[in-house]
Enzyme design. Structure first.
Site, PDB file in Angstrom:
ATOM      1  N   GLU A 109     -74.907  80.533 -67.371  1.00  0.00           N
ATOM      2  CA  GLU A 109     -73.560  80.737 -66.815  1.00  0.00           C
ATOM      3  C   GLU A 109     -73.644  81.112 -65.336  1.00  0.00           C
ATOM      4  O   GLU A 109     -72.922  80.554 -64.494  1.00  0.00           O
ATOM      5  CB  GLU A 109     -72.859  81.839 -67.601  1.00  0.00           C
ATOM      6  CG  GLU A 109     -71.487  82.218 -67.132  1.00  0.00           C
ATOM      7  CD  GLU A 109     -70.943  83.405 -67.908  1.00  0.00           C
ATOM      8  OE1 GLU A 109     -70.461  84.365 -67.265  1.00  0.00           O
ATOM      9  OE2 GLU A 109     -71.008  83.385 -69.154  1.00  0.00           O
ATOM     10  N   LYS A 140     -77.675  85.011 -76.271  1.00  0.00           N
ATOM     11  CA  LYS A 140     -76.513  85.369 -75.443  1.00  0.00           C
ATOM     12  C   LYS A 140     -76.944  85.638 -73.997  1.00  0.00           C
ATOM     13  O   LYS A 140     -76.254  85.257 -73.042  1.00  0.00           O
ATOM     14  CB  LYS A 140     -75.810  86.586 -76.026  1.00  0.00           C
ATOM     15  CG  LYS A 140     -74.614  87.102 -75.207  1.00  0.00           C
ATOM     16  CD  LYS A 140     -73.552  86.020 -75.007  1.00  0.00           C
ATOM     17  CE  LYS A 140     -72.216  86.592 -74.550  1.00  0.00           C
ATOM     18  NZ  LYS A 140     -72.253  87.347 -73.309  1.00  0.00           N
ATOM     19  N   HIS A 190     -77.640  82.353 -72.415  1.00  0.00           N
ATOM     20  CA  HIS A 190     -76.306  81.774 -72.160  1.00  0.00           C
ATOM     21  C   HIS A 190     -75.753  82.310 -70.848  1.00  0.00           C
ATOM     22  O   HIS A 190     -75.269  81.554 -69.993  1.00  0.00           O
ATOM     23  CB  HIS A 190     -75.373  82.122 -73.322  1.00  0.00           C
ATOM     24  CG  HIS A 190     -73.911  81.897 -73.034  1.00  0.00           C
ATOM     25  ND1 HIS A 190     -73.169  82.738 -72.223  1.00  0.00           N
ATOM     26  CD2 HIS A 190     -73.055  80.929 -73.440  1.00  0.00           C
ATOM     27  CE1 HIS A 190     -71.930  82.302 -72.140  1.00  0.00           C
ATOM     28  NE2 HIS A 190     -71.827  81.203 -72.873  1.00  0.00           N
ATOM     29  N   ASN A 191     -75.822  83.627 -70.669  1.00  0.00           N
ATOM     30  CA  ASN A 191     -75.268  84.225 -69.459  1.00  0.00           C
ATOM     31  C   ASN A 191     -76.067  83.838 -68.220  1.00  0.00           C
ATOM     32  O   ASN A 191     -75.508  83.693 -67.133  1.00  0.00           O
ATOM     33  CB  ASN A 191     -75.212  85.745 -69.605  1.00  0.00           C
ATOM     34  CG  ASN A 191     -74.082  86.184 -70.511  1.00  0.00           C
ATOM     35  OD1 ASN A 191     -73.555  85.397 -71.303  1.00  0.00           O
ATOM     36  ND2 ASN A 191     -73.707  87.449 -70.431  1.00  0.00           N
ATOM     37  N   SER A 197     -69.455  85.184 -76.976  1.00  0.00           N
ATOM     38  CA  SER A 197     -69.136  84.630 -75.667  1.00  0.00           C
ATOM     39  C   SER A 197     -67.779  83.948 -75.687  1.00  0.00           C
ATOM     40  O   SER A 197     -67.389  83.332 -76.666  1.00  0.00           O
ATOM     41  CB  SER A 197     -70.194  83.618 -75.234  1.00  0.00           C
ATOM     42  OG  SER A 197     -69.834  83.033 -73.994  1.00  0.00           O
TER      43      SER A 197
END
Length: 463
Positions: free
Chosen positions: A188, A181, A184-185, A127
């Site tokens: 985000e 990940k 995380h996104n 990232s």
């Protein structure tokens, strides 16, 4: 065997940046791209770093350029292209050669590959966008510790650093890295949507121009909201468009793109039975943003929104509250996944991994890591530090959601955050009515509050 330390396949934006990062850290990287001309153009543009880049026209040349046992990073699109690339590469590899998928893979694909491939394999989330890949991303690994150890010197060297500590770690087994990940996104998506809603309230509710908003975001970036996304929001709001001699924001089409990782997060949350309503609201908001023609028709049919009477300090506090709640949901999803997939995934390790390099890096993450370390099994809302922040800011979030709803201004993520908080703090909710309904039409049974007896039925069962 050659002398290159590591190989990389796929010289798109992220792959090219990552290859240059590897070379800059003193490692020799052998590179291959399906379009041979792109491989040579990359080397020509590498400048002084070209001496540590080996351009390979074929996969056989790539594998021949590497030291053994080989390690090769794949930076190709997720899904079938990864499987096809592994299949094409396989004839040139030895049994102990390591393949690393560093793209935005679905973690279930990564788990499948680890089960079926007869060779070492790592799933690694990266990232930070192009800038992060070039100068230091957050790197989230999943797989066998022995396989990670083989490439750890390279991955830690190229990663972002927080006070000297690398933001690169093996976070769990098999698909854990790509799962982290994806979450995380998802966070985000939610963080960006909360900021976008705040921007909308300032624009449509308070009548502020982008340069004014830039100043506000800049000031907020000096406080609790200090983060990469607030920092770049200030820069985006301040950007000038030469063609119109006005703010760039005013000429950007209001339809948000997405590559699917936020959607994956929402889908997996349903499988895990863990609530992430702020992330789900953010995904839905992007889908609604794409329906521009219909929104135009409905705007003509139903009219616009009213102005607001809100203080900027109230907006700031509401955004802080929403941010804490969306991170809470993401980290709770990680805990649920660790239990479901039997991963040794620790939330404090993830929080520390995200402190630099990644898109959602934030001043709050260090405190989040400490909160999880002190109380590993608890949610952020229970941690004294964040419970105090929520107590201080929930009133502002409520005020903003009520005012925005009254004025007809959309705040789906903020409303979802408020609904989540109010639901989770309600000791006795309303699902007893749902259980009564389910038993009435399907005899699904219910548990009695007073005795704890299960598989109970209402009087309708005797009719």
């Amino acid at each position: 065997m050659g002398q290159a330390d590591i190989g990389l396949i796929g010289l798109g934006t992220m792959g090219s940046a990552l290859a240059l990062n590897i070379a800059e850290k003193g490692f020799t990287v052998a590179v291959f791209n399906r379009t041979v001309a792109k491989t040579h153009a990359f080397v020509e543009e590498a400048g002084e770093l070209a001496e540590r880049v080996v351009a390979c026209d074929t996969l056989e040349a790539l594998t021949g350029a590497l030291k053994g046992p080989r390690a090769i990073i794949l930076m190709v699109p997720a899904g079938n292209p990864v499987d096809e690339q592994i299949e094409s590469l396989d004839p040139y590899l030895d049994a102990d050669d390591l393949v690393i998928d560093a793209g935005n893979a679905n973690f279930r694909d990564t788990m499948r590959r680890m089960e079926t491939l007869e060779r070492p394999f790592l799933g690694v989330g990266v990232s930070g966008g192009e800038e992060g890949a070039r100068h230091g991303p957050a790197i989230m690994g999943g797989g066998n510790p022995d396989h990670w150890a083989r490439v750890e010197p390279v991955l830690t060297a190229i990663s972002a650093k927080f006070e000297g500590a690398p933001c690169a770690a093996l976070l769990g087994e098999n698909g854990a890295g790509h799962f982290v990940k994806a979450v995380h996104n998802g966070i985000e998506y939610a963080d960006m949507q909360l900021i976008a809603e705040t921007y909308g309230l300032m624009r449509d509710g308070l009548g502020m121009a982008p340069p004014q908003m830039a100043e506000v975001f800049g000031e907020w970036n000096e406080g609790r909201l200090a983060s990469y996304l607030i920092e770049i929001s200030a820069e985006v709001a301040a950007a000038h468009d030469a063609a119109t001699d006005g703010p760039l924001l005013d000429v950007i089409v209001d339809a948000a793109g997405q590559k699917g990782t936020g959607r994956w997060t929402a889908i997996e949350a349903q499988h895990l039975g863990t609530p992430i309503p702020v992330i789900e609201a953010a995904v839905a908001a992007r889908n609604m943003s794409a329906q521009r023609e219909l929104r135009g028709v409905l705007a003509d049919a139903f009219g616009g929104a009213d102005k607001l009477d809100l203080k900027l300090d109230t907006l700031e506090a509401a955004l802080i509250c929403g941010k804490v709640l969306c991170y809470t949901q993401g980290f709770d999803m990680l805990r649920a996944a660790a239990e479901a997939f039997d991963w040794t995934l620790m939330r404090e390790d993830v929080a520390r991994n995200w402190r630099a390099g990644c898109i959602i890096r934030s001043a709050m993450l260090d405190d989040m890591a400490e909160a999880f370390e002190v109380a590993p099994g608890r949610t952020l809302m229970e941690a004294p530090y964040f419970a105090e922040i929520l107590s201080e800011t929930i009133g502002a979030l409520r005020e903003v959601v009520v005012a925005a709803s009254g004025a007809g201004l959309p705040v789906p993520a903020m409303a979802a955050a408020l609904g989540y908080f109010d639901t989770m703090r309600m000791a006795r909710g309303t699902a007893n009515m749902i259980q009564g309904q389910r038993d009435y039409f399907g005899l699904h049974g219910f548990v009695r509050e007073d005795t704890g007896d299960s598989d109970q039925h209402g009087p309708w069962a005797d009719e």
